[in-house]
Design a protein around this motif. Structure first.
Motif, short mmCIF file in Angstrom:
data_model
loop_
_atom_site.label_atom_id
_atom_site.label_comp_id
_atom_site.label_asym_id
_atom_site.label_seq_id
_atom_site.Cartn_x
_atom_site.Cartn_y
_atom_site.Cartn_z
N ARG A 168 24.49 -12.16 31.12
CA ARG A 168 25.56 -11.35 31.05
C ARG A 168 26.32 -11.61 29.75
NH1 ARG A 168 30.26 -14.34 32.74
NH2 ARG A 168 31.47 -12.46 33.06
N MET A 169 27.41 -10.49 29.40
CA MET A 169 28.46 -10.45 28.49
C MET A 169 29.40 -11.50 28.61
SD MET A 169 28.76 -8.56 25.62
CE MET A 169 29.90 -9.24 24.35
N GLY A 170 29.78 -12.12 27.71
CA GLY A 170 30.85 -12.95 28.01
C GLY A 170 32.23 -12.13 27.82
N LEU A 171 33.23 -12.47 28.55
CA LEU A 171 34.35 -11.89 28.42
C LEU A 171 35.59 -12.97 28.20
CD1 LEU A 171 34.14 -9.37 31.55
CD2 LEU A 171 33.68 -9.07 29.30
N ASN A 172 36.71 -12.49 27.45
CA ASN A 172 37.72 -13.22 26.95
C ASN A 172 39.10 -12.52 27.35
OD1 ASN A 172 39.25 -15.42 26.31
ND2 ASN A 172 39.03 -14.62 23.96
N PHE A 173 39.56 -12.77 28.41
CA PHE A 173 41.06 -12.07 28.61
C PHE A 173 42.23 -12.91 28.09
CE2 PHE A 173 38.23 -10.84 32.08
CZ PHE A 173 38.35 -9.64 32.44
N THR A 174 42.87 -12.19 27.25
CA THR A 174 43.85 -12.97 26.27
C THR A 174 45.19 -12.50 26.43
OG1 THR A 174 42.04 -13.98 25.08
CG2 THR A 174 44.25 -14.07 24.02
N GLU A 175 46.22 -13.07 26.56
CA GLU A 175 47.63 -12.64 26.32
C GLU A 175 48.09 -13.16 25.08
OE1 GLU A 175 48.83 -13.23 30.91
OE2 GLU A 175 49.99 -14.17 29.59
N ARG A 176 49.01 -12.34 24.17
CA ARG A 176 49.52 -12.69 22.90
C ARG A 176 50.69 -13.56 23.22
NH1 ARG A 176 50.15 -6.84 20.99
NH2 ARG A 176 48.03 -5.77 21.50
N GLY A 177 51.34 -13.62 24.35
CA GLY A 177 52.45 -14.61 24.38
C GLY A 177 53.77 -14.01 23.68
N PHE A 178 55.03 -14.49 23.93
CA PHE A 178 56.02 -13.86 23.40
C PHE A 178 57.12 -15.08 23.55
CE2 PHE A 178 60.12 -11.52 23.06
CZ PHE A 178 59.89 -10.90 21.73
N GLY A 179 58.00 -15.40 22.60
CA GLY A 179 59.03 -16.21 22.83
C GLY A 179 58.58 -17.53 23.63
N SER A 180 59.35 -17.76 24.49
CA SER A 180 59.21 -18.82 25.27
C SER A 180 57.80 -19.01 26.21
CB SER A 180 60.27 -19.29 26.36
OG SER A 180 60.62 -18.24 26.93
#
Length: 361
Positions: free
Chosen positions: A102-114
């Motif tokens: 399968r295809m590897g997936l990476n869900f990523t939030e950038r974040g902000f401040g705290s």
């Protein structure tokens, strides 16, 4: 400092070995509440080849594996659009539901401040994690086509027993053909916590570290990936003294390593970091002082650093300039969304020379 092959004798300036995933980015939102995602391609090793191609105009290729389905084709198209050659991709026949590969997936939030950045990977049984050392004719790549620099890292080597074996086979062949090899320890807690045998993985990483020319990673990565501890503790997150002590203790243990490099990062918040780097090259210490930078998306900053450093070393800019370019390129990568910098060499040079943020018109 590094005995590099002539560019005229090589088809590729640099080749990366590693997994390339599809990154799903919810932008300013959260994964848990997202209704749409921006899609990027990315991977710790691949990002270096991507930066060398798109920012620095170098000839690069990636060795990886993808499933032969629409997601794999999407990833390959993005690789090519980034200026990286996809001719050495191993294509795996997929069964339609991701059972066999399968295809590897990476869900990523950038974040902000705290709120810190958050990565949630979905990569088990990916095509790249199944790579075996005999799937690539390494001597044809490094000797026949010709490569100046191979970059790989601890993320790919930790995926499975066969990716560790593949990494070693690639490095041994590269060394036979006079290719400079860089290795980023790139510790990922999620990979190590689920690894079936972390001690075996550390043994492989120690063997790899003994073969390479350029080793990237701070003292925490050495402890996690190699099992090498330093008694010193940082006075603050950007303190280079423990890394300096570690390098001094390793010169006899890792005699082939000519360059040790580490970024210095103090995440004041997800949006403000103190950022710099230190490098030891042939026994001499170089440092780019830590400065405060603003962060839009921190993912890929370290890979951008390695790309800028490698470019500087390949083009004989000198160790201090190479380090400065690495820090500048990594900082610029963190000002744009996605894993990779949307920049050019002039912007890297300007930032490395101390240019400010005034508008350019």
């Amino acid at each position: 400092m590094l005995n590099l092959r002539s560019a005229a004798d090589c088809r590729w300036d640099a080749v990366a070995l590693g997994e390339v995933m599809l990154r799903l980015d919810p932008g300013e939102g959260r994964i848990r509440s997202a209704r749409s995602f921006q899609v990027w391609e990315g991977g710790g090793e691949y990002n270096v080849a991507r930066g060398l191609a798109s920012t620095f105009g170098m000839r690069t290729a990636v060795v990886t594996a993808l499933p032969r389905n629409a997601m794999g084709e999407l990833c390959a198209a993005m690789i090519r659009e980034g200026g990286v050659d996809a001719g050495h991709v191993v294509w795996r026949e997929a069964d339609g539901i991701g059972r066999n590969t399968r295809m590897g997936l990476n869900f990523t939030e950038r974040g902000f401040g705290s709120r810190p950045a958050l990565g949630v990977s979905d990569r088990a049984n990916s095509a790249a994690s199944q790579m075996r050392p005999d799937e690539i004719d390494w001597d044809a790549l490094f000797g026949g086509e010709g490569v100046r620099w191979l970059h790989t890292g601890g993320i790919f080597a930790a995926l499975s027993q066969t990716t560790a074996e593949t990494t070693l086979a690639a490095i041994r062949s590269a060394k036979r053909h006079g290719v400079v090899v860089s290795y980023d320890l790139n510790h990922r807690a999620s990979l190590w916590s689920s690894h079936p045998d972390p001690d075996a993985a550390r043994r492989v990483n120690r063997e790899i570290a003994g073969l390479v020319d350029v080793l990237v990673g701070d003292e925490y990565a050495y402890a996690a990936c190699l099992g090498i501890e330093t008694p010193d503790r940082r006075a603050d997150p950007a303190d280079a003294a423990p890394f300096d002590a570690l390098v001094a203790s390793l010169t006899g243990e890792l005699p082939n390593v000519g360059v040790f490099a580490a970024t210095l990062r103090d995440p004041v918040s997800a949006s403000i970091n103190h950022w710099g780097a230190v490098m030891w090259a042939d026994g001499e210490r170089y440092v780019t002082p830590v400065r405060e930078i603003a962060i839009l998306d921190r993912v890929g900053g370290g890979d951008g650093f390695v790309a800028g450093l490698a470019h500087g070393l390949m083009t004989a800019l000198g160790p201090q300039t190479a380090l400065d370019h690495g820090v500048a390129h990594g900082a610029l990568a963190m000002t744009t969304p996605g894993d990779n910098a949307m920049t050019d060499l002039d912007e890297v040079r300007a930032l490395a020379s101390g240019a400010g943020g005034a508008a350019r018109r």
